[in-house]
Design a protein around this motif. Structure first.
Motif: not given
Ligand code: C5P
Length: 222
Positions: A62, A64, A73
């Protein structure tokens, strides 16, 4: 320079950390939001919350980012979605899994490279950034914390009972303290601030004074 702000749910960490970072012109990291984001994406992708290794892969994949007071995200703003009760519940097994905590520690350290940062969570001073220049543990009585969380929920248009907030908070506190890895505790050299009776600005002013003292000491060291 790194400042860590740890403490129990509802101690005012997020709003304090955000305001402090903004006053200093530094970056801000909300590590609770990071655990929540992993839980949200796991549910969306049908990943079993007990499958720690799959959660590690997911966390590593991910992107972030903290932008404009919210959290994104993979470029999508999930600030509201991660705050639902469903995600709060789903975050528990994610944050309890030692391999996930280990991955988050790596990711958080990577995100902190080369920047001035205010980071908040449960284990930032004790585990993730033990070398941080300033480690703070913010706390308040359970009643005060529940009152603040209750007001926050109402301001988001969610009508909840204060007694429900208090009991779910007690459950989370117990879970945070019982977790064998990343247990909620102040770092040995943390400054502990009791915020009962203090508003956010007063807490931020105290923290700014600590930062100024630290910077003054640094400058006067040959
Ligand atoms: O602070 P917040 O309520 O958003 O945290 C969400 C969840 O993530 C909580 O269950 C908390 O225990 C966990 N957490 C954690 N370590 C952190 C930050 C949050 O285990 N550094």
């Amino acid at each position: 320079m790194i400042i860590t702000l740890d403490g129990p749910a509802g101690a005012g960490k997020s709003s304090t950390a955000r305001a402090l970072a903004s006053r200093l012109g530094w970056c801000y990291m909300d590590t609770g939001a990071m655990y929540r984001a992993v839980a949200l994406m796991a549910l969306e992708q049908g990943i079993d919350l007990a499958a720690a290794e799959r959660l590690v892969e997911l966390a590593e994949s991910l992107c972030i980012a903290f932008e404009g007071g919210g959290v994104c995200v993979n470029g999508r703003d999930v600030s509201m979605e991660i705050r639902t009760e469903r995600i709060t519940q789903a975050t528990r097994p994610v944050a309890d899994a030692p391999p996930v905590r280990d991955a988050m520690k790596r990711i958080q350290r990577r995100m902190a490279v080369g920047i001035d940062l205010v980071t908040e969570g449960r284990d930032q001073g004790s585990v993730v950034f033990p070398q941080a220049e300033l480690k703070v543990f913010l706390t308040a009585s359970p009643e005060e914390r529940a009152r603040r969380r209750h007001a926050e929920e109402l301001s988001r248009g969610r009508a909840v009972a204060l007694t429900d907030v208090l009991s779910s908070q007690a459950q989370r506190d117990d879970g945070d303290r019982a977790r064998p890895v990343g247990t909620l505790r102040p770092a040995d050299d943390a400054v502990i601030i009791e915020t009962d009776g203090l508003n956010r600005d007063e807490v931020v002013e105290r923290l700014l004074a600590l930062v100024a003292a630290l910077q003054g000491r640094k400058e006067s060291t040959p």
